[in-house]
Design a protein around this motif. Sequence first.
Motif, mmCIF file in Angstrom:
data_model
loop_
_atom_site.group_PDB
_atom_site.id
_atom_site.type_symbol
_atom_site.label_atom_id
_atom_site.label_comp_id
_atom_site.label_asym_id
_atom_site.label_seq_id
_atom_site.Cartn_x
_atom_site.Cartn_y
_atom_site.Cartn_z
ATOM 1 N N CYS A 123 1.194 10.710 -18.421
ATOM 2 C CA CYS A 123 1.792 10.823 -19.236
ATOM 3 C C CYS A 123 1.525 12.538 -19.273
ATOM 4 C CB CYS A 123 1.786 10.173 -20.313
ATOM 5 S SG CYS A 123 2.199 10.726 -21.335
ATOM 6 N N ALA A 124 2.808 13.453 -19.751
ATOM 7 C CA ALA A 124 2.581 14.887 -19.843
ATOM 8 C C ALA A 124 1.416 15.554 -19.465
ATOM 9 C CB ALA A 124 1.801 14.862 -21.404
ATOM 10 N N GLY A 150 -4.547 12.062 -15.267
ATOM 11 C CA GLY A 150 -4.408 13.065 -16.121
ATOM 12 C C GLY A 150 -4.351 12.472 -18.185
ATOM 13 N N SER A 159 -2.537 6.979 -23.280
ATOM 14 C CA SER A 159 -1.212 6.683 -22.916
ATOM 15 C C SER A 159 -2.144 5.778 -20.819
ATOM 16 C CB SER A 159 -1.241 7.326 -21.623
ATOM 17 O OG SER A 159 -2.346 9.191 -21.260
ATOM 18 N N ASP A 171 -9.463 11.574 -15.241
ATOM 19 C CA ASP A 171 -9.093 13.389 -15.941
ATOM 20 C C ASP A 171 -9.835 14.274 -15.096
ATOM 21 O OD1 ASP A 171 -6.941 14.334 -18.387
ATOM 22 O OD2 ASP A 171 -8.608 15.317 -17.679
ATOM 23 N N ILE A 172 -9.280 15.512 -14.949
ATOM 24 C CA ILE A 172 -10.354 16.651 -14.546
ATOM 25 C C ILE A 172 -11.237 17.097 -15.698
ATOM 26 C CG2 ILE A 172 -8.894 19.004 -14.571
ATOM 27 C CD1 ILE A 172 -9.535 18.868 -12.133
ATOM 28 N N ALA A 225 -6.597 14.898 -10.014
ATOM 29 C CA ALA A 225 -5.511 14.016 -9.997
ATOM 30 C C ALA A 225 -5.587 14.332 -8.444
ATOM 31 C CB ALA A 225 -4.370 14.400 -10.412
ATOM 32 N N GLU A 226 -6.169 14.348 -7.588
ATOM 33 C CA GLU A 226 -5.396 14.556 -6.784
ATOM 34 C C GLU A 226 -6.316 13.856 -5.283
ATOM 35 O OE1 GLU A 226 -5.961 17.273 -8.140
ATOM 36 O OE2 GLU A 226 -4.310 18.422 -8.653
ATOM 37 N N TYR A 262 -7.399 16.420 -29.187
ATOM 38 C CA TYR A 262 -6.403 15.529 -28.259
ATOM 39 C C TYR A 262 -6.716 14.007 -29.065
ATOM 40 C CZ TYR A 262 -4.000 16.667 -24.793
ATOM 41 O OH TYR A 262 -2.650 18.003 -24.083
ATOM 42 N N PHE A 290 -7.800 21.794 -20.475
ATOM 43 C CA PHE A 290 -8.116 20.911 -21.111
ATOM 44 C C PHE A 290 -9.914 20.930 -21.548
ATOM 45 C CE2 PHE A 290 -3.553 20.791 -20.048
ATOM 46 C CZ PHE A 290 -3.109 20.782 -20.439
ATOM 47 N N SER A 339 -4.129 23.436 -8.547
ATOM 48 C CA SER A 339 -3.682 22.612 -10.423
ATOM 49 C C SER A 339 -4.735 23.400 -11.549
ATOM 50 C CB SER A 339 -4.893 21.502 -10.373
ATOM 51 O OG SER A 339 -6.350 21.547 -9.978
ATOM 52 N N VAL A 340 -4.784 22.874 -12.255
ATOM 53 C CA VAL A 340 -5.083 24.159 -13.785
ATOM 54 C C VAL A 340 -5.766 23.719 -14.567
ATOM 55 C CG1 VAL A 340 -4.150 25.741 -15.754
ATOM 56 C CG2 VAL A 340 -2.975 25.403 -13.504
HETATM 57 C C1 LIG Z 1 -1.180 17.286 -22.085
HETATM 58 S S1 LIG Z 1 -2.636 16.654 -21.502
HETATM 59 C C2 LIG Z 1 -2.080 14.812 -21.918
HETATM 60 C C3 LIG Z 1 -3.126 13.740 -21.687
HETATM 61 C C4 LIG Z 1 -2.406 12.139 -21.953
HETATM 62 N N1 LIG Z 1 -2.159 11.557 -20.515
HETATM 63 C C5 LIG Z 1 -1.733 12.247 -23.276
HETATM 64 O O1 LIG Z 1 -0.777 11.428 -23.039
HETATM 65 O O2 LIG Z 1 -2.202 12.031 -24.328
HETATM 66 C C6 LIG Z 1 -3.182 17.035 -19.892
HETATM 67 C C7 LIG Z 1 -3.740 16.032 -18.931
HETATM 68 O O3 LIG Z 1 -4.591 16.313 -17.605
HETATM 69 C C8 LIG Z 1 -5.414 17.209 -17.028
HETATM 70 N N2 LIG Z 1 -5.050 17.497 -15.801
HETATM 71 C C9 LIG Z 1 -5.102 19.110 -16.178
HETATM 72 N N3 LIG Z 1 -5.082 18.961 -14.479
HETATM 73 C C10 LIG Z 1 -4.980 17.901 -13.551
HETATM 74 C C11 LIG Z 1 -5.618 17.778 -12.380
HETATM 75 N N4 LIG Z 1 -5.525 18.700 -11.515
HETATM 76 N N5 LIG Z 1 -6.361 16.476 -12.107
HETATM 77 C C12 LIG Z 1 -6.338 16.122 -13.394
HETATM 78 N N6 LIG Z 1 -6.337 16.105 -14.627
HETATM 79 C C13 LIG Z 1 -5.944 17.197 -14.777
HETATM 80 C C14 LIG Z 1 -6.289 17.681 -18.465
HETATM 81 O O4 LIG Z 1 -7.851 18.076 -18.645
HETATM 82 C C15 LIG Z 1 -5.591 16.733 -19.695
HETATM 83 O O5 LIG Z 1 -6.229 16.144 -20.181
#
Ligand SMILES: C[S@@+](CC[C@H](N)C(=O)[O-])C[C@H]1O[C@@H](n2cnc3c(N)ncnc32)[C@H](O)[C@@H]1O
Length: 271
Positions: A111-112, A49, A55, A70-71, A95-96, A15, A6, A2-3
Amino acid sequence: MSVQLFEGKQHAAYYHKFRFEPSQEILDLIFSYVDEKLPKPHGLAVDVGCGTGQSTRILSPYFQKVLGTDISEAQIEEAKKVPGSPNVTYSACPAEEVPVGDASVDLLTACAAVHWFDIEKFLKEVDRILKPRGCLAFFSYLPRLEVHYKDCSEQMSQVFSDVESTLAPYQHEKVHHVKTGYKEIFEAIPYTDKRRIESIVTKIPMPLSALIGLIQTFSMFQTYLRTEPEKAKEMIRTVEQRFLQIMGASSTEAVVEVWFHNVLVLACKPQ
Ligand SMILES: C[S@@+](CC[C@H](N)C(=O)[O-])C[C@H]1O[C@@H](n2cnc3c(N)ncnc32)[C@H](O)[C@@H]1O
């Protein structure tokens, strides 16, 4: 793997201000899919996420309980500040590892977001937490945004496309999942009842200032800002000027229409 891109408080504040809710068209497709699979009332939805909750909150009228995870602590902090949805709670966690019991979730959404996760571990976790006939919905807008304004939509979209080219070197490799319409993620889902829909275009009117703000929420812009702060700020100033010049407008409150091309992946866990 995972990455985590944010994490910053400023990023989370952008955001909160500039990300928008999923379109009703996408929500209708998701809810009718869930209605086909599970009897009402629907119990628990988990939005993984969830960022600052745009969302997540939208799910609250359709489910008895909604959990956004969310992480990023900073994103969850912003999400919690928004009042008015008593059946929605948030948790900062990966998320995992979603903090709910086995076979407890009616609908899981991302979502995204799903492209950022460790897909293999995440899909195992999804399988653990979904009820039999529980559903998943992964969706995102694709990179090719169109910017429409009177008769200069082509030039406006070109400016956006130039922004994407400038930011391309700062794009994380995981974004390839979005560019390919979540095809690999779709293939990896271990259920036979699944579908991938790519033909959804949502048209969102917004002031030019909101489009400029949206660009600043992109992870690749944030990476550019960290690496080359002056150039990144200059790019935003130049882009704003180019848009205004093409529009013949003097204020960023002038409204443009942004067309998003979306992908939606739906799947249902077997009985
Ligand atoms: C592009 S944003 C989308 C946020 C929201 N769902 C929206 O539509 O506005 C992606 C989100 O995924 C979260 N994220 C990335 N990797 C994650 C992980 N491994 N576990 C949980 N959240 C993660 C990021 O912190 C970020 O808030």
